[in-house]
Scaffold this motif. Structure first.
Motif, mmCIF file in Angstrom:
data_model
loop_
_atom_site.group_PDB
_atom_site.id
_atom_site.type_symbol
_atom_site.label_atom_id
_atom_site.label_comp_id
_atom_site.label_asym_id
_atom_site.label_seq_id
_atom_site.Cartn_x
_atom_site.Cartn_y
_atom_site.Cartn_z
ATOM 1 N N VAL A 1 8.310 -15.969 6.698
ATOM 2 C CA VAL A 1 7.883 -15.028 5.915
ATOM 3 C C VAL A 1 6.851 -15.170 5.194
ATOM 4 C CG1 VAL A 1 8.371 -12.868 4.522
ATOM 5 C CG2 VAL A 1 10.250 -13.680 5.982
ATOM 6 N N TRP A 2 5.429 -14.199 5.171
ATOM 7 C CA TRP A 2 4.472 -14.386 4.373
ATOM 8 C C TRP A 2 4.284 -13.486 3.553
ATOM 9 C CZ3 TRP A 2 0.013 -18.388 5.605
ATOM 10 C CH2 TRP A 2 0.355 -19.274 6.254
ATOM 11 N N ARG A 3 3.926 -13.885 2.173
ATOM 12 C CA ARG A 3 3.341 -12.476 1.149
ATOM 13 C C ARG A 3 1.962 -12.403 1.722
ATOM 14 N NH1 ARG A 3 4.428 -15.293 -2.778
ATOM 15 N NH2 ARG A 3 6.704 -14.115 -3.447
ATOM 16 N N VAL A 4 1.735 -11.225 1.587
ATOM 17 C CA VAL A 4 0.339 -10.872 1.636
ATOM 18 C C VAL A 4 0.131 -9.770 0.599
ATOM 19 C CG1 VAL A 4 -1.492 -9.304 3.059
ATOM 20 C CG2 VAL A 4 0.175 -10.950 4.292
ATOM 21 N N ARG A 5 -0.923 -10.146 -0.165
ATOM 22 C CA ARG A 5 -1.160 -9.401 -1.262
ATOM 23 C C ARG A 5 -2.672 -8.814 -0.934
ATOM 24 N NH1 ARG A 5 1.767 -12.828 -5.970
ATOM 25 N NH2 ARG A 5 3.520 -11.583 -6.029
ATOM 26 N N LEU A 6 -2.819 -7.675 -1.263
ATOM 27 C CA LEU A 6 -4.273 -6.733 -1.022
ATOM 28 C C LEU A 6 -4.680 -6.070 -2.137
ATOM 29 C CD1 LEU A 6 -3.355 -5.441 2.540
ATOM 30 C CD2 LEU A 6 -4.706 -7.460 2.097
ATOM 31 N N ARG A 7 -6.150 -6.066 -2.577
ATOM 32 C CA ARG A 7 -6.516 -5.186 -3.356
ATOM 33 C C ARG A 7 -7.333 -4.074 -3.019
ATOM 34 N NH1 ARG A 7 -8.148 -8.824 -8.253
ATOM 35 N NH2 ARG A 7 -5.788 -8.577 -8.506
ATOM 36 N N ALA A 8 -6.942 -2.871 -3.279
ATOM 37 C CA ALA A 8 -7.724 -1.771 -2.890
ATOM 38 C C ALA A 8 -9.047 -1.746 -3.762
ATOM 39 C CB ALA A 8 -6.920 -0.284 -3.174
ATOM 40 N N PRO A 9 -10.014 -1.014 -3.425
ATOM 41 C CA PRO A 9 -11.378 -0.738 -4.054
ATOM 42 C C PRO A 9 -11.137 -0.139 -5.576
ATOM 43 C CG PRO A 9 -11.448 0.048 -1.858
ATOM 44 C CD PRO A 9 -10.071 -0.188 -2.036
ATOM 45 N N ALA A 10 -12.104 -0.387 -6.245
ATOM 46 C CA ALA A 10 -12.132 -0.024 -7.660
ATOM 47 C C ALA A 10 -12.350 1.395 -7.359
ATOM 48 C CB ALA A 10 -13.069 -0.911 -8.521
ATOM 49 N N GLY A 11 -12.114 2.282 -8.637
ATOM 50 C CA GLY A 11 -12.474 3.709 -8.601
ATOM 51 C C GLY A 11 -10.936 4.302 -8.554
ATOM 52 N N LYS A 12 -10.750 5.255 -7.610
ATOM 53 C CA LYS A 12 -9.266 5.714 -7.502
ATOM 54 C C LYS A 12 -8.336 4.919 -6.827
ATOM 55 C CE LYS A 12 -10.827 10.642 -6.958
ATOM 56 N NZ LYS A 12 -10.668 11.806 -5.623
ATOM 57 N N PRO A 13 -7.346 4.565 -7.759
ATOM 58 C CA PRO A 13 -6.482 3.566 -7.229
ATOM 59 C C PRO A 13 -5.428 4.162 -6.046
ATOM 60 C CG PRO A 13 -5.672 4.592 -9.251
ATOM 61 C CD PRO A 13 -6.927 4.954 -9.127
ATOM 62 N N PRO A 14 -4.748 3.479 -4.959
ATOM 63 C CA PRO A 14 -4.167 4.230 -4.177
ATOM 64 C C PRO A 14 -2.896 4.865 -4.762
ATOM 65 C CG PRO A 14 -3.732 1.656 -4.143
ATOM 66 C CD PRO A 14 -4.910 1.793 -5.181
ATOM 67 N N ARG A 15 -2.603 5.932 -4.117
ATOM 68 C CA ARG A 15 -1.590 6.617 -4.487
ATOM 69 C C ARG A 15 -0.440 6.572 -3.462
ATOM 70 N NH1 ARG A 15 -3.381 12.696 -5.239
ATOM 71 N NH2 ARG A 15 -1.214 12.958 -5.945
ATOM 72 N N TYR A 16 0.616 6.114 -3.680
ATOM 73 C CA TYR A 16 2.009 6.123 -2.957
ATOM 74 C C TYR A 16 3.282 6.259 -3.923
ATOM 75 C CZ TYR A 16 2.131 1.485 -4.181
ATOM 76 O OH TYR A 16 2.203 0.046 -5.127
ATOM 77 N N TYR A 17 4.557 6.347 -3.106
ATOM 78 C CA TYR A 17 5.777 6.740 -3.802
ATOM 79 C C TYR A 17 6.381 5.166 -3.285
ATOM 80 C CZ TYR A 17 4.970 11.711 -4.426
ATOM 81 O OH TYR A 17 4.512 12.925 -4.942
ATOM 82 N N ALA A 18 7.124 4.635 -4.156
ATOM 83 C CA ALA A 18 7.894 3.369 -4.223
ATOM 84 C C ALA A 18 8.793 3.652 -2.949
ATOM 85 C CB ALA A 18 8.777 3.320 -5.238
ATOM 86 N N GLY A 19 8.720 2.814 -1.833
ATOM 87 C CA GLY A 19 9.286 2.961 -0.472
ATOM 88 C C GLY A 19 8.554 3.342 0.404
ATOM 89 N N GLN A 20 7.428 3.715 0.595
ATOM 90 C CA GLN A 20 6.493 3.908 1.531
ATOM 91 C C GLN A 20 5.817 2.883 2.089
ATOM 92 O OE1 GLN A 20 4.013 7.594 -0.424
ATOM 93 N NE2 GLN A 20 5.179 8.572 1.316
ATOM 94 N N TYR A 21 5.210 3.027 3.077
ATOM 95 C CA TYR A 21 4.598 1.937 4.076
ATOM 96 C C TYR A 21 3.392 2.392 4.483
ATOM 97 C CZ TYR A 21 5.658 4.984 8.336
ATOM 98 O OH TYR A 21 5.550 5.759 9.391
ATOM 99 N N VAL A 22 2.537 1.379 4.895
ATOM 100 C CA VAL A 22 1.221 1.322 5.388
ATOM 101 C C VAL A 22 0.811 0.994 6.655
ATOM 102 C CG1 VAL A 22 0.303 0.871 2.763
ATOM 103 C CG2 VAL A 22 0.325 -1.023 4.638
#
Length: 322
Positions: free
Chosen positions: A107-128
């Motif tokens: 298993v690999w950990r992938v960490r991503l950073r969304a663009p500055a400005g509006k942070p991504p909106r999601y609920y705990a447990g959702q997927y991309v």
């Protein structure tokens, strides 16, 4: 008056003399509008059926401004961009890769950073959905929780060529397009009762998000995590595991299904749950794994006394059982 919104199908019960926009906002809907910023026309919609009064004029068809239009009878309105209660808008953003590292168990950990400005909106447990170079999209549960802001975390099992190519794409480009959020197996609201979280393999990513969210919010009820794999070496390292062990109301269980003889528990996940929790009538169950695993767990827990409506899983939406 009753206003039916298309294409969402939402139905608004308006008060006498109340504009459509005001009624929608009063009822908790998120609507396209920017009146207070002086941007007109943003709330425009199409009147399909019925009559409205707008700025002293009676209209029975065509474009209307929902901030002004007051229904005079039941109406049908075509109004794009209206979000139901608790629904979040799906956005497409290009994220920067900040980490791509092995966690053990392939298993690999992938960490991503969304663009500055509006942070991504999601609920705990959702997927991309991650977009590959050939345009295809792959779904991955978010291991991060909303309070992480711009930083998103995924756990990717790399045993097949398709997953290997995705990791190589990330390492090569250091950027990837992400669509989010998706999935209704989430914690938009914390339940008033114990949680039972059941994860097979990298289904742990979704449970990681739920646990971190509960931890951030100070969830007072017991949380029981059951994490299952086929072999002990399939467990991968979670940075937060040691900290989780010190949380009084969080109970952690690792279960191996195929190879007994290790120092921990053996068997199937639903067997461990039933062994520990004799009364399933008051728990809220979240499960993540293959369709066979999820439906097998559902049947076993229902047989043990759980109401089927107490269990949530993304499998129910993307792989419904006849």
């Amino acid at each position: 008056m009753r206003v039916t919104l298309q294409p969402s199908g939402a139905v608004l019960d308006t008060l006498p003399g109340e504009p459509i926009l005001n009624a929608a906002q009063r009822l908790g809907y998120e609507c396209p509008q920017s009146c207070r910023n002086g941007n007109c026309h943003v709330c425009a919609a199409l009147l399909v059926e019925g009559r409205v009064q707008q700025a002293g004029e009676m209209r029975d068809h065509g474009e209307i401004y929902t901030c002004l239009a007051q229904p005079q009878e039941d109406c049908v309105v075509l109004w794009d961009g209206v979000l139901a209660l608790g629904e979040l808008p799906v956005r497409s953003v290009v994220c920067q890769l900040t980490e791509c590292s092995e966690m053990g168990g392939d298993v690999w950990r992938v960490r991503l950073r969304a663009p500055a400005g509006k942070p991504p909106r999601y609920y705990a447990g959702q997927y991309v959905m991650l977009e590959r170079e050939n345009g295809e999209k792959s779904a991955f549960s978010l291991a991060s929780a909303p309070h992480a802001g711009r930083d998103l975390e995924l756990h990717v099992l790399v045993r097949e060529d398709s997953a290997r190519r995705l990791i190589e794409q990330l390492q090569r480009n250091a950027m990837i397009r992400v669509e989010m959020p998706f999935g209704d197996t989430h914690l938009s609201q914390l339940p008033d009762g114990p949680l039972v979280l059941i994860a097979a393999g990298t289904g742990m990513a979704q449970m990681h998000s739920l646990i971190e969210h509960c931890r951030e919010k100070g969830f007072p009820h017991p949380v029981h995590l059951y994490w299952g794999v086929r072999r002990p070496e399939d467990f991968y390292t979670l940075e937060e595991w040691d900290a989780w062990q010190s949380i009084p109301n969080l109970h952690l269980h690792k279960v191996v299904s195929d190879l007994c003889g290790w120092e921990g528990r053996c068997g199937l996940l639903h067997e461990a749950v039933c062994e520990d929790i004799h009364d399933l009538s008051a728990v809220y169950v979240y499960a993540s794994g293959s369709p066979a695993m999820v439906y097998g767990t559902l049947d076993a827990l229902v047989a043990a006394g759980m109401d089927a409506h107490q269990m949530r899983a993304d499998v129910f939406a993307y792989s419904p059982r006849p």
